[in-house]
Design a protein around this motif. Structure first.
Motif, PDB file in Angstrom:
ATOM      1  N   SER A   1       3.351  -1.757   3.974  1.00 52.75           N
ATOM      2  CA  SER A   1       1.651  -2.149   4.195  1.00 52.75           C
ATOM      3  C   SER A   1       1.974  -0.281   4.617  1.00 52.75           C
ATOM      4  O   SER A   1      -0.172  -0.234   3.886  1.00 52.75           O
ATOM      5  CB  SER A   1       1.897  -2.179   4.819  1.00 52.75           C
ATOM      6  OG  SER A   1       1.846  -2.134   7.354  1.00 52.75           O
ATOM      7  N   ASP A   2       1.983   0.545   4.824  1.00 50.28           N
ATOM      8  CA  ASP A   2       1.759   1.508   5.085  1.00 50.28           C
ATOM      9  C   ASP A   2       2.091   2.779   5.527  1.00 50.28           C
ATOM     10  O   ASP A   2       3.631   2.575   5.742  1.00 50.28           O
ATOM     11  CB  ASP A   2       0.189   1.673   6.580  1.00 50.28           C
ATOM     12  CG  ASP A   2       0.885   1.115   7.680  1.00 50.28           C
ATOM     13  OD1 ASP A   2       2.097   1.747   8.476  1.00 50.28           O
ATOM     14  OD2 ASP A   2       0.056   0.040   8.169  1.00 50.28           O
TER      15      ASP A   2
ATOM     16  N   ALA B   1       1.113  -1.171  -0.084  1.00 50.70           N
ATOM     17  CA  ALA B   1       0.226   0.010  -0.188  1.00 50.70           C
ATOM     18  C   ALA B   1       0.976   1.008  -0.014  1.00 50.70           C
ATOM     19  O   ALA B   1       0.072   2.782  -0.478  1.00 50.70           O
ATOM     20  CB  ALA B   1      -1.275  -0.031   0.814  1.00 50.70           C
ATOM     21  N   TYR B   2       1.846   1.074   0.201  1.00 48.50           N
ATOM     22  CA  TYR B   2       2.790   2.449   0.796  1.00 48.50           C
ATOM     23  C   TYR B   2       4.176   2.808   0.113  1.00 48.50           C
ATOM     24  O   TYR B   2       5.058   1.382   0.207  1.00 48.50           O
ATOM     25  CB  TYR B   2       3.016   2.935   1.931  1.00 48.50           C
ATOM     26  CG  TYR B   2       3.439   4.158   2.075  1.00 48.50           C
ATOM     27  CD1 TYR B   2       1.850   5.529   2.193  1.00 48.50           C
ATOM     28  CD2 TYR B   2       4.565   4.264   3.059  1.00 48.50           C
ATOM     29  CE1 TYR B   2       2.620   6.678   2.574  1.00 48.50           C
ATOM     30  CE2 TYR B   2       4.580   5.827   2.780  1.00 48.50           C
ATOM     31  CZ  TYR B   2       4.471   6.921   2.983  1.00 48.50           C
ATOM     32  OH  TYR B   2       4.560   8.155   2.641  1.00 48.50           O
TER      33      TYR B   2
ATOM     34  N   GLY C   1       9.637  -3.230   5.943  1.00 45.09           N
ATOM     35  CA  GLY C   1      10.029  -2.819   4.661  1.00 45.09           C
ATOM     36  C   GLY C   1      10.663  -3.473   3.556  1.00 45.09           C
ATOM     37  O   GLY C   1      11.616  -4.400   3.825  1.00 45.09           O
ATOM     38  N   GLU C   2      10.445  -3.791   2.397  1.00 47.52           N
ATOM     39  CA  GLU C   2      10.926  -4.040   1.622  1.00 47.52           C
ATOM     40  C   GLU C   2      12.078  -3.494   0.673  1.00 47.52           C
ATOM     41  O   GLU C   2      11.542  -1.741   0.892  1.00 47.52           O
ATOM     42  CB  GLU C   2       9.939  -4.516   0.278  1.00 47.52           C
ATOM     43  CG  GLU C   2      10.829  -5.204  -0.714  1.00 47.52           C
ATOM     44  CD  GLU C   2      10.011  -5.517  -1.914  1.00 47.52           C
ATOM     45  OE1 GLU C   2      10.777  -6.068  -3.014  1.00 47.52           O
ATOM     46  OE2 GLU C   2       9.356  -6.141  -1.496  1.00 47.52           O
TER      47      GLU C   2
END
Length: 169
Positions: A148-149, A65-66, A91-92
Motif C-alpha cells: 500500500s505504501d 500504490a507502492y 505485501g504481495e
C-alpha cells in the motif's frame, strides 16, 4: 464461439475474477491449454494488463500504490518463513529474480498475496520436486514487492533484516 469471441470472454472473465488457471479456461471453452496460453499472449500484446502467477492468470491490480525491491539470501528451507513475513505485513510477492552467470536475469512471476498462495507454491515446490531459482545463486535472489505504501515496504524490509534474510555485501 469463434476465436475473437473466446478472447473477449476470457478478458471479461479475468476482469471479474481474482484468479483463473489456463486449465480451467481450456475446459470451459473446449480448447487446449496451449490455445489459452496463446490467447493470453495476444491479449497482452493488445495492452491488456494480464499477469501470470503460480496459480493462474489475473489482471494487474491498479490500486497498489507502492512497489519496492528487496535482495535476499537464505536457505531453501527458510523460503516459507521469508514469504510469510512479507505477506503478514501486507505485501504481495510479485516475482523472484536472479542474476545467473550464464543466462543473465531470470524472472519467475509469483503473485503471492496470501497464505493460500504460499501453501500452493510451497506444495508445488515439494510435490513436483522443483528447485527454486535461488538454488542457482547460493540463495541470493530479488523480490519485487507490491504494497500500500512506503511505510509498509519499510516494515517488510525491517522484518526481513531481523530474520537475517536481507543480503548484505
Amino acid at each position: 464461439m469463434n476465436t475473437l469471441q473466446r478472447r473477449n470472454a476470457i478478458k471479461d472473465e479475468l476482469q471479474n475474477q481474482k484468479l483463473i488457471s489456463a486449465k480451467k479456461l481450456a475446459l470451459k471453452y473446449g480448447v487446449s491449454r496451449q490455445t489459452i496460453v496463446g490467447d493470453i499472449a495476444l491479449l497482452r500484446a493488445q495492452g491488456q494488463p494480464i499477469i501470470s502467477t503460480v496459480s493462474g492468470y489475473k489482471y494487474q491490480e491498479a490500486g497498489t500504490a507502492y512497489h519496492g525491491v528487496v535482495v535476499c539470501q537464505h536457505t531453501i528451507e527458510q523460503t516459507r518463513e521469508e514469504l510469510e513475513a512479507i505477506i503478514s505485513l501486507g505485501g504481495e510477492v510479485v516475482d523472484v529474480l536472479i542474476d545467473h552467470s550464464v543466462y543473465g536475469q531470470i524472472v519467475g512471476t509469483l503473485g503471492l498475496a496470501n497464505q493460500a498462495d504460499i501453501n500452493d507454491f510451497m506444495s508445488r515446490v515439494k510435490n513436483v520436486n522443483h528447485n527454486l531459482l535461488a538454488s542457482l545463486t547460493n540463495g541470493i535472489h530479488l523480490h519485487n514487492i507490491s504494497c500500500s505504501d512506503e511505510k509498509v515496504f519499510n516494515s517488510i524490509q525491517q522484518r526481513l533484516d531481523d530474520l537475517h534474510f536481507l543480503y548484505h555485501d
